[in-house]
Design a protein around this motif. Structure first.
Motif, short mmCIF file in Angstrom:
data_model
loop_
_atom_site.label_atom_id
_atom_site.label_comp_id
_atom_site.label_asym_id
_atom_site.label_seq_id
_atom_site.Cartn_x
_atom_site.Cartn_y
_atom_site.Cartn_z
N ALA A 77 76.22 84.86 -16.63
CA ALA A 77 76.60 85.53 -18.11
C ALA A 77 77.44 87.29 -18.59
CB ALA A 77 75.74 84.99 -19.84
N SER A 78 76.26 87.76 -18.16
CA SER A 78 76.30 89.76 -18.28
C SER A 78 77.46 89.75 -17.53
CB SER A 78 75.49 89.94 -17.62
OG SER A 78 74.30 89.91 -19.04
N ALA A 79 77.72 89.51 -16.11
CA ALA A 79 78.92 89.16 -15.03
C ALA A 79 80.14 88.92 -15.58
CB ALA A 79 78.75 88.82 -13.33
N LEU A 80 79.77 87.54 -16.10
CA LEU A 80 81.33 87.55 -16.86
C LEU A 80 81.47 88.61 -17.52
CD1 LEU A 80 83.30 84.39 -16.93
CD2 LEU A 80 81.97 84.49 -19.33
N LEU A 81 81.13 88.36 -18.76
CA LEU A 81 81.65 89.50 -19.72
C LEU A 81 82.01 90.65 -19.26
CD1 LEU A 81 79.33 88.90 -23.17
CD2 LEU A 81 81.67 88.01 -22.46
N GLU A 82 81.76 91.24 -17.99
CA GLU A 82 81.81 92.28 -17.20
C GLU A 82 82.90 92.24 -16.71
OE1 GLU A 82 80.33 95.74 -14.26
OE2 GLU A 82 77.89 93.82 -15.82
N THR A 83 83.36 91.08 -16.34
CA THR A 83 84.68 91.91 -15.67
C THR A 83 86.07 90.73 -16.01
OG1 THR A 83 83.95 88.82 -14.31
CG2 THR A 83 83.37 91.72 -13.25
N GLU A 84 85.69 89.30 -16.59
CA GLU A 84 86.39 88.52 -17.44
C GLU A 84 87.29 89.21 -18.59
OE1 GLU A 84 87.20 85.67 -15.22
OE2 GLU A 84 86.14 87.61 -13.76
N PRO A 85 87.29 90.34 -19.16
CA PRO A 85 88.04 90.15 -19.89
C PRO A 85 89.12 91.19 -19.60
CG PRO A 85 85.16 90.55 -21.01
CD PRO A 85 85.75 89.78 -19.77
N VAL A 86 88.32 92.29 -18.39
CA VAL A 86 89.51 93.00 -18.03
C VAL A 86 90.67 92.32 -17.14
CG1 VAL A 86 89.36 94.89 -16.90
CG2 VAL A 86 87.89 94.93 -18.49
N ALA A 87 89.72 91.67 -16.86
CA ALA A 87 90.84 91.08 -15.43
C ALA A 87 92.20 90.27 -16.69
CB ALA A 87 89.95 89.83 -14.97
N HIS A 88 92.00 89.32 -17.75
CA HIS A 88 92.66 88.50 -18.21
C HIS A 88 92.83 89.31 -19.53
CE1 HIS A 88 92.12 85.47 -15.11
NE2 HIS A 88 90.81 86.16 -15.20
#
Length: 124
Positions: A77-88
């Motif tokens: 979940a932390s990894a998701l919040l680290e990468t996905e907001p920036v990516a999308h």
């Protein structure tokens, strides 16, 4: 479980008919996985959503984080919040970060909580 199976069948029928599901449909399917504690299926739906060109929303990430948190998949979940907001290009609400921060602290994962806090500050 039966309703989720019906919904997944409808998703497959839509795709076979050439109808592209949108973020609203994916969000509801992912949320259905939360009710059934099917974290793996939720992650697969998210990957399918992204790979088919459907842009996730803040709702998508919020629901997915909740599912991963319930499944005690806190690092994912932390990894998701680290990468996905920036990516999308998604602005995630502070409450989503705080929910996950509390879960890390509850599990005595202070280093992970501190890292997530830095991510939250960087994204706000």
């Amino acid at each position: 479980a039966e309703r989720q199976d019906v919904a997944m069948g409808l998703l497959n029928a839509m795709k076979k008919a050439g109808v592209q599901p949108d973020a609203y449909i994916y969000n509801h399917l992912i949320a259905g996985c939360a009710d059934l504690a099917k974290a793996q299926q939720a992650k697969q739906l998210y990957q399918e959503m992204v790979s088919s060109g459907v842009k996730p929303t803040h709702v998508t990430l919020s629901v997915l984080v909740r599912i991963l948190e319930r499944g005690r998949l806190l690092k994912e979940a932390s990894a998701l919040l680290e990468t996905e907001p920036v990516a999308h290009g998604i602005v995630v609400e502070a409450r989503v970060y705080l929910q996950l921060l509390r879960a890390h602290l509850r599990e005595r994962q202070g280093r992970h909580a501190a890292r997530l806090y830095r991510v939250m500050l960087a994204h706000s």
